[in-house]
Design a protein around this motif. Structure first.
Motif, PDB file in Angstrom:
ATOM      1  N   GLN A 126      23.124  63.282 -37.538  1.00 41.02           N
ATOM      2  CA  GLN A 126      22.309  62.247 -36.898  1.00 41.02           C
ATOM      3  C   GLN A 126      22.262  60.986 -37.764  1.00 41.02           C
ATOM      4  N   ALA A 127      22.285  59.843 -37.083  1.00 41.43           N
ATOM      5  CA  ALA A 127      22.195  58.571 -37.797  1.00 41.43           C
ATOM      6  C   ALA A 127      20.778  58.371 -38.327  1.00 41.43           C
ATOM      7  N   ASN A 128      20.678  57.560 -39.363  1.00 41.99           N
ATOM      8  CA  ASN A 128      19.386  57.210 -39.970  1.00 41.99           C
ATOM      9  C   ASN A 128      18.651  58.432 -40.538  1.00 41.99           C
ATOM     10  N   THR A 129      19.431  59.437 -40.908  1.00 40.59           N
ATOM     11  CA  THR A 129      18.884  60.608 -41.617  1.00 40.59           C
ATOM     12  C   THR A 129      19.589  60.713 -42.976  1.00 40.59           C
ATOM     13  N   ILE A 130      19.085  61.583 -43.788  1.00 45.35           N
ATOM     14  CA  ILE A 130      19.676  61.729 -45.127  1.00 45.35           C
ATOM     15  C   ILE A 130      21.125  62.180 -45.010  1.00 45.35           C
TER      16      ILE A 130
END
Length: 823
Positions: A784-788
């Protein structure tokens, strides 16, 4: 960038940070005086089962090797165990050495039932004393004197007859027989008779000079003198023969006279003792006394080496050297030999000096050692001392293997003189119990021949026990026993509860208690000291805590120095703010007695590469094997998590900042993963957190050791700098059962100034540290984008592209290459 925020993570409640022992469970009223002293060993059921087998099996080789860390009470407990088990020791024997009349260098061993050796010695002394009194009297009686005179007259008559016949021959030639005194002895000599006067043959020259005798006459006399010399020698020899026959007949007379007394004296004692060897020895004594009647006549024999007239003992050959007397032994002998030297274990043959450099010994100088004193019972030894003492281990193996004890000097040590005695060996049935480390047991088992045949029983003393109602009750009894034995102050229920807390903390698990009672009893003693210091009549929890802190302070010089360097900024540790690629790890320092935790800064750097991780500690030679393994596991985790779709095209460097000593352990695995992923994702880490935990390749958090010390170490630092309410520690969920934190930490948790989070996956730890959702993998193989993980995946793809760019679609050169390939 707007990151996805994680869900709220659960933190531990104050009740989960320590197990509190309820004082009402102790049933104290209110002191421990109502508790009965404990008489058994607690927490060592496994070891006791093994010891029972070793004790009750009397077959050869079932000796016992007890292992376990120090302080668990092995030495002091094993004797109590043996007394409790009450093994059968009905065949107790006494042993004594006596003179061997056929070979003085090989003393004879006599064996008796317990208590009978001393009786035998007294019987022998009584018999010898009787003979000392009656033999001289028997040799002075009228019948004996008359027989003696008769024998003397008979031989004197024969001797006179020989002399008379020889004198007749001499008289015919003007000679006679006389005697010349030489020192204390006299010898026969032929003398010259002239004018009724007697002259020596040497005086003839004087007579010639004085003209009392002519030269011719003198020469004639000398010739006759020489002619009779052979006859003189014959008379001399015949006289010696007659004298020897006389002495033989007198000796026979004395022996026959003494024989009746000696046999009558020893008749009862020979009937009393049924043992074949004892009877044979007594008969040898009778014969020796008869053959050496002179010893009982008051006539001193020739002195031996180093003996003066005042020192010589003419009856030593008839002494009985009792080397083991079990007359007062009740039950099985249990001998604890604290100094297992060769002499102390196997016995010794003492020597005496004659004052002129000569050394001598005899059978009365033989002394028993611990092995013989424990015969039929148990000998307890320290394994390390026994193995390292010169000559002991080899001799012990030989003794146990053959079941025979030989009392000899240690051949490996320097001797003032060779030992000529070789006492008869002793068959033994001693059960040897060695107490040592597991390391020594493993080494002996692997490298020592026949070790496993001789020590078939291994009993392991555990260092911990489960916390049960019965166990807690027994703990109280142990403390009460100490109080009673050493006359300490009374302990109230709060003091007992606090000691139990420290016991659980010492073992590092709230559901268990330590069995290293030396530590617990020392804590009780020191608690009593602090109570007496303020003149308190009863020891309470405050005194126990004071004793614990005092002991901690005694060993805490390095900790205080380390804390000082952190507080003044010499060692860099942040407890506030955020930093990319930097995280607070937790390490434990100290030893087996006392340990403490302190935070350490761990950083990571990332560059283009081939997927390798450089462990700076290893490159510097400071990393242990377990820490090296942890770094390799991190590589496996990253490949598992991110290397399935693209090759990992980075090089990373991990370092424990300002670490100048060796480091080991894998409890920093999660810390290093967090630093790496933060660097690659560009997401900062909260410096208000410290984290500890081991990780496997699948991302599961694994438990670690020293969790209490680590949490308290970071708490002390934050407390020193000022608690902000955001600080805390992230730890493996499996270590929740180990938490026994001090009251200051619990109070801060209650006031929400300090937080402790348990985690089971890497994702949980990362979300707490960075405040960003970890992210899940989607169907297209990306996170997932905008995750670690999304940011990390993006970074890794960009690195891969930089190392090996993708072909451009509108590049004419590429098209030309494609056409040429088709052709």
């Amino acid at each position: 960038m707007a990151y996805l925020r994680p869900s709220q993570h659960k933190k531990l409640t104050p009740d989960e940070l320590k197990y509190t022992f309820e004082t009402k469970n102790f049933e104290l009223k209110p002191e421990t005086s109502s508790q009965k002293p404990i008489e058994t060993i607690i927490g060592q059921e496994r070891a006791l089962k093994a010891i029972r087998i070793g004790v009750e099996l009397r077959s050869q080789g079932y000796n016992i090797f007890i292992t376990g860390i120090s302080g668990t009470g092995k030495f002091t407990s094993i004797k109590r165990v043996l007394e409790t088990l009450s093994p059968d020791c009905s065949t107790m024997d006494d042993y004594a050495y006596v003179n061997n009349f056929k070979d003085d260098d090989r003393p004879i061993l006599l064996k008796f039932k317990a208590g009978k050796a001393v009786v035998f010695r007294k019987d022998m002394e009584r018999c010898i004393n009787v003979l000392k009194e009656h033999i001289p009297k028997a040799l002075e009686t009228t019948p004996f004197v008359n027989k003696k005179k008769s024998i003397i007259n008979k031989f004197r008559s024969e001797q006179n007859k020989v002399i008379a016949e020889f004198e007749k021959k001499l008289q015919k030639d003007g000679l006679t027989l006389g005697q010349i005194k030489e020192g204390e002895a006299a010898r026969p000599e032929i003398l010259v008779v002239k004018d009724d006067k007697v002259y020596f043959i040497q005086q003839l020259d004087e007579l010639v000079q004085q003209k009392q005798l002519t030269k011719r006459k003198a020469d004639s006399i000398v010739k006759k003198y020489l002619n009779h010399q052979d006859g003189l020698q014959a008379v001399f020899k015949e006289g010696i023969k007659i004298t020897n026959l006389l002495k033989d007949d007198l000796d026979k007379l004395e022996q026959e006279t003494a024989r009746k007394i000696v046999e009558a004296t020893f008749e009862d004692i020979i009937k009393k003792y049924k043992d074949k060897n004892t009877r044979k020895y007594l008969k040898d004594v009778v014969n020796d006394i008869i053959m050496n009647v002179d010893n009982f006549k008051g006539i001193k024999p020739k002195n031996g080496p180093g003996e003066s007239d005042d020192e010589i003992d003419y009856f030593k050959n008839y002494e009985v050297n009792v080397i083991l007397d079990n007359s007062n032994q009740k039950g099985c002998p249990v001998v604890i030999e604290t100094s297992p030297t060769y002499q102390n274990l196997f016995g010794v043959i003492e020597k005496f000096n004659d004052g002129s450099g000569g050394w001598y010994t005899d059978f009365t100088r033989i002394k028993a050692g611990s092995i013989l004193r424990a015969n039929g019972g148990y000998l307890i030894l320290n394994a390390t001392d026994t193995y390292t003492e010169p000559g002991v281990w080899r001799a012990l193996k030989r003794t146990l293997y053959y079941g025979m004890l030989e009392i000899q000097d240690n051949p490996s040590q320097y001797q003032v003189s060779a030992n000529l005695l070789k006492p008869e060996s002793i068959r033994i049935n001693t059960k040897v119990i060695l107490i040592g480390s597991d390391y020594l047991y493993t080494a002996l088992s692997e490298y020592e021949d026949d070790f496993n045949k001789m020590f078939k029983i291994k009993a392991e003393f555990d260092y911990e026990m489960k916390r049960t109602e019965k166990g807690v009750e027994q703990y109280v009894q142990v403390i009460n026993q100490l109080i009673s034995k050493e006359k300490l102050q009374e302990f109230d229920a709060s003091a007992i509860a606090k000691i139990l807390e420290y016991s659980a903390r010492y073992i590092g698990e709230k559901n268990k208690l330590t069995t290293r009672f030396s530590y617990i009893l020392d804590l009780a003693r020191e608690s009593d000291f602090w109570a007496r210091d303020v003149q308190a009549k009863v020891v309470n929890s405050y005194h126990v805590e004071q004793a614990y802190n005092s002991a901690k302070e005694r060993h805490g010089l390095y900790e205080s120095k380390l804390s000082e360097m952190i507080n003044d900024g010499t060692i860099l540790i942040d407890t506030e703010g955020t930093r990319v690629g930097q995280v607070n790890g937790l390490a434990v320092y100290g030893d087996d007695k006392y340990s403490y935790g302190k935070p350490t800064r761990i950083t990571a750097s990332v560059s283009l590469g081939n997927g390798s991780i450089i462990n700076v500690e290893r490159e510097a030679g400071l990393s242990g094997s377990t820490h090296n393994k942890g770094v390799l596991v991190i590589s496996g985790y990253l490949k598992e998590k991110f290397g399935r779709n693209i090759p990992l095209s980075f090089n990373a460097s991990l370092v424990f900042e300002q670490g100048y000593g060796p480091i080991d352990g894998d409890s920093a695995s999660i810390t290093e993963i967090a630093a790496l992923l933060s660097t690659m994702a560009g997401i900062p880490i909260k410096q208000s957190f410290a984290i500890t935990g081991s990780v496997n390749q699948k991302g599961d958090i694994q438990p670690i050791g020293g969790v209490n010390e680590k949490i308290e170490g970071y708490f002390d630092l934050c407390n020193e700098k000022g608690l902000t309410g955001k600080q805390g520690v992230i730890m493996p969920v499996q270590n929740v059962k180990d938490l026994m934190l001090k009251d200051e930490v619990i109070k801060a948790a209650e006031e929400k100034k300090f937080h402790i989070y348990p985690v089971s996956k890497v994702e949980d730890a990362l979300e707490l540290l960075m405040g960003v959702r970890a992210g899940k993998m989607m169907k297209n193989g990306r996170y997932q984008a905008n995750t670690i993980f999304g940011c990390v995946d993006k970074c890794l793809r960009e690195m891969r592209h930089k190392i090996k760019p993708a072909p451009a679609k509108n590049n004419p050169q590429n098209k030309q290459v494609s056409k040429s390939k088709k052709k």
